[in-house]
Design an enzyme around this catalytic site. Structure first.
Site, mmCIF file in Angstrom:
data_model
loop_
_atom_site.group_PDB
_atom_site.id
_atom_site.type_symbol
_atom_site.label_atom_id
_atom_site.label_comp_id
_atom_site.label_asym_id
_atom_site.label_seq_id
_atom_site.Cartn_x
_atom_site.Cartn_y
_atom_site.Cartn_z
ATOM 1 N N GLY A 206 0.812 -1.214 0.000
ATOM 2 C CA GLY A 206 0.000 0.000 0.000
ATOM 3 C C GLY A 206 0.841 1.258 0.000
ATOM 4 O O GLY A 206 0.349 2.347 -0.296
ATOM 5 N N LYS B 256 9.790 2.476 0.873
ATOM 6 C CA LYS B 256 8.593 2.400 1.721
ATOM 7 C C LYS B 256 8.161 3.808 2.109
ATOM 8 O O LYS B 256 8.941 4.557 2.691
ATOM 9 C CB LYS B 256 8.888 1.564 2.977
ATOM 10 N N GLY C 132 -0.426 6.204 1.524
ATOM 11 C CA GLY C 132 0.791 5.714 0.868
ATOM 12 C C GLY C 132 2.077 6.264 1.465
ATOM 13 O O GLY C 132 3.159 6.049 0.927
ATOM 14 N N ARG D 41 5.769 -12.439 1.081
ATOM 15 C CA ARG D 41 5.210 -12.771 2.396
ATOM 16 C C ARG D 41 4.311 -13.997 2.307
ATOM 17 O O ARG D 41 3.882 -14.378 1.215
ATOM 18 C CB ARG D 41 4.356 -11.577 2.878
ATOM 19 N N ASP E 96 0.591 -11.274 6.667
ATOM 20 C CA ASP E 96 1.176 -10.425 5.624
ATOM 21 C C ASP E 96 2.474 -9.782 6.096
ATOM 22 O O ASP E 96 3.153 -9.115 5.314
ATOM 23 C CB ASP E 96 0.185 -9.340 5.180
ATOM 24 N N ASN E 97 2.813 -9.982 7.360
ATOM 25 C CA ASN E 97 4.083 -9.478 7.876
ATOM 26 C C ASN E 97 5.054 -10.621 8.167
ATOM 27 O O ASN E 97 5.979 -10.470 8.977
ATOM 28 C CB ASN E 97 3.853 -8.646 9.141
HETATM 29 P P1 AMP Z 1 1.252 -3.217 8.307
HETATM 30 O O1 AMP Z 1 0.552 -4.191 9.183
HETATM 31 O O2 AMP Z 1 1.599 -1.916 8.937
HETATM 32 O O3 AMP Z 1 2.472 -3.836 7.679
HETATM 33 O O4 AMP Z 1 0.265 -2.784 7.101
HETATM 34 C C1 AMP Z 1 -0.863 -3.524 6.691
HETATM 35 C C2 AMP Z 1 -1.308 -3.130 5.306
HETATM 36 O O5 AMP Z 1 -1.679 -1.750 5.277
HETATM 37 C C3 AMP Z 1 -0.261 -3.286 4.220
HETATM 38 O O6 AMP Z 1 -0.921 -3.716 3.062
HETATM 39 C C4 AMP Z 1 0.286 -1.896 4.066
HETATM 40 O O7 AMP Z 1 0.827 -1.679 2.782
HETATM 41 C C5 AMP Z 1 -0.941 -1.048 4.294
HETATM 42 N N1 AMP Z 1 -0.646 0.290 4.799
HETATM 43 C C6 AMP Z 1 -0.229 0.632 6.039
HETATM 44 N N2 AMP Z 1 -0.079 1.965 6.137
HETATM 45 C C7 AMP Z 1 -0.398 2.484 4.934
HETATM 46 C C8 AMP Z 1 -0.448 3.820 4.402
HETATM 47 N N3 AMP Z 1 -0.140 4.879 5.132
HETATM 48 N N4 AMP Z 1 -0.829 3.963 3.120
HETATM 49 C C9 AMP Z 1 -1.168 2.907 2.358
HETATM 50 N N5 AMP Z 1 -1.143 1.633 2.806
HETATM 51 C C10 AMP Z 1 -0.779 1.429 4.077
HETATM 52 MG MG MG Z 2 2.957 -5.055 6.603
#
Ligand code: AMP
Ligand code: MG
EC number: 2.7.7.-
Length: 493
Positions: free
Chosen positions: A100, A117, A130, A187, A260-261
């Site tokens: 994202g 990132k 984003g 992942r 996903d992490n």
């Molecule tokens: P995370 O658990 O923080 O790794 O993020 C979970 C999901 O949310 C992933 O698909 C990230 O790419 C998306 N994501 C988190 N923060 C943002 C953001 N500020 N803008 C767009 N996508 C985000």
């Molecule tokens: Mg993530």
């Protein structure tokens, strides 16, 4: 500069690129460009990561590199893209997620993917901006390099660049971009994505891609009657088990172990609300958003297994037999405890295994938990005690001195046969003096938000070689201040 010249301007990082992930085809990604940020500046950088990538020695000298690594200028030879994945978040199927805010520049000829990132929205941003804020970007940058310094598998970080552009979280903050580097950012969730959508051809192509590049032995091992996908699942389980053993031994809490992490290569990935334990509290929850404690420190090994189970389910159409899939997961249950015991034995300076070691390990952890003794300081002082024979500094960490002395006696007896200096040497190499405690990161972040980036650099230098003494830097190896417990780190980043 004319518009045309600007449009065609590119940065040449001095790297050679090859087509990697995009060879899988358009179902796996969307090509796009990062969204520029105004007036970028350097926040932190890792020369070690630069060397690993093969960047020229003067890589930071050019403004075009700063621009390119902030997403403002295309990098010669690259065709950036974002990948699609899905995942289970906090135990619940979350459907499609994807990169994202991470945009892949490409893969170097040396086989390293380079990703920005926080470089702007993608088709997978799901309404979010984003972006990544400065604070979480500094934390990710420092912790990536700190984990590497500790010898723990991780994605790496080349640099952080910042911009004064506003990013809105609970309060207005500023934007930053982390340049991440890894052999692969794939992942568990990438596999779950194609399995959930019954796209078996893509699922197979993805598995073949990862096996060919990263797990080639799965094709030739005789395991599971030559079922390469089962062997792959087993290999991922083993790498994940080894990773979790390292997290638990060093006192690292990831905080958001959603599927996903979870890296398919067994790397630590996606640094969010992570924490290195201060006082030893196995039930510690480092993520302020994790009310139920699903990702508490002592839950991590079980959660990793749960996540592997999700991966197994995703791979089931390829493995073809549920029993074989379950058998492939089994190794986690033996590899994790044996790796963990091995790591703890190393922390105790024990070169070989002996009966009673488990009791010795459990005994010391029980003492630590009873008084919430500082985890990192305890192990370092125990190492020092092994070197100089002085039990005072380590004993002083306990109110129940008799309890500790009793344990220390059995510890000393266990060491009676081998030279203490050898044990001390190996303990100093297994018990870091410096870890990225929350308050240290916080201080560096506060200085950086005033445009003083020296603390980021100072901290990085210590964390890159955390087992060394670094005379004069003891302040970074001390107990956390009282205010450290008031730091709240949530998923907001
Ligand atoms: P995370 O658990 O923080 O790794 O993020 C979970 C999901 O949310 C992933 O698909 C990230 O790419 C998306 N994501 C988190 N923060 C943002 C953001 N500020 N803008 C767009 N996508 C985000
Ligand atoms: Mg993530």
């Amino acid at each position: 500069m004319s518009l045309l010249a600007e449009d065609t301007a590119v940065a040449d990082l001095g790297l050679r690129w090859k087509l990697g992930f995009p060879t899988l085809g358009p179902a796996f990604l969307t090509e796009l460009r990062p969204t520029p940020l105004p007036d970028p500046y350097w926040v932190g950088h890792s020369e070690a990561a630069a060397r690993m990538l093969g960047l020229p020695a003067d890589w930071r000298q050019s403004d075009s590199t700063l621009s390119a690594l902030t997403g403002n200028l295309p990098v010669a030879g690259t065709q950036p893209f974002a990948t699609v994945y899905s995942g289970h978040q906090f135990g619940v199927w979350a459907g499609q997620l994807g990169d994202g805010r991470a945009i892949m520049l490409g893969e170097t000829e040396g086989g390293l993917e380079v990703q920005l990132k926080g470089a702007g929205r993608t088709p997978y941003s799901r309404g979010a901006d984003g972006r990544a804020v400065l604070r979480s970007s500094i934390r990710e940058f420092l912790c990536s390099e700190a984990m590497h310094g500790l010898g723990i598998p991780t994605t790496r970080a080349l640099c952080v660049t910042g911009s004064d552009a506003r990013v809105y979280r609970e309060v207005p903050e500023t934007a930053a971009v982390v340049t991440r580097v890894a052999p692969s950012f794939i992942r568990f969730g990438h596999f779950e994505h194609f399995a959930a959508n019954q796209r078996d051809a893509e699922l197979r192509a993805l598995a073949d891609y990862v096996i060919d590049r990263h797990y080639p032995a799965c094709r030739t091992t005789g395991r599971f009657n030559g079922n390469a996908y089962a062997a792959f699942l087993e290999a991922v389980s083993e790498r994940t088990a080894a990773l979790l053993a390292q997290w638990q031994a060093v006192g690292f809490c990831h905080g958001v172990m959603n599927t996903d992490n979870m890296s398919i290569l067994g790397l630590t990935i996606d640094y969010g609300p992570f924490q290195f334990l201060d006082g030893f509290d196995p039930r510690h929850i480092c993520n302020h958003s994790d009310a139920s404690g699903r990702y508490a420190f002592n839950q991590q090994p079980n959660v990793a297994y749960w996540n592997l189970f999700c991966l197994a389910q995703a791979l089931l159409p390829l493995i073809g037999d549920q029993e074989i899939a379950v058998a492939a997961l089994e190794s986690y249950k033996t590899v994790f405890p044996s790796e963990f015991e091995g790591r703890m034995r190393a922390k105790l300076g024990l070169a070989d295994a002996a009966e009673g070691d488990r009791a010795l390990i459990e005994g010391v952890l029980k003492l630590l938990v009873a008084e919430k003794v500082d985890y990192t300081i305890f192990w370092r002082r125990l190492s020092q005690h092994m070197a100089d024979g002085n039990a005072e500094p380590v004993g002083d960490l306990f109110l129940d001195r008799a309890g500790f002395d009793a344990w220390l006696l059995s510890f000393s007896q266990r060491h009676a046969q081998a030279p203490r200096s050898d044990a001390a040497d190996s303990m100093f190499k297994s018990n870091p003096k410096y870890v990225l405690r929350n308050h240290l990161g916080q201080q560096a972040i506060e200085a950086a938000s005033q445009k003083d980036f020296s603390a980021v650099a100072t901290l990085l230098a210590l964390l890159e070689t955390p087992f060394e003494e670094h005379p004069g830097a003891d302040a970074y190896a001390g107990f956390p201040p009282d205010w450290a417990t008031t730091i709240e780190i949530s998923c907001s980043s």
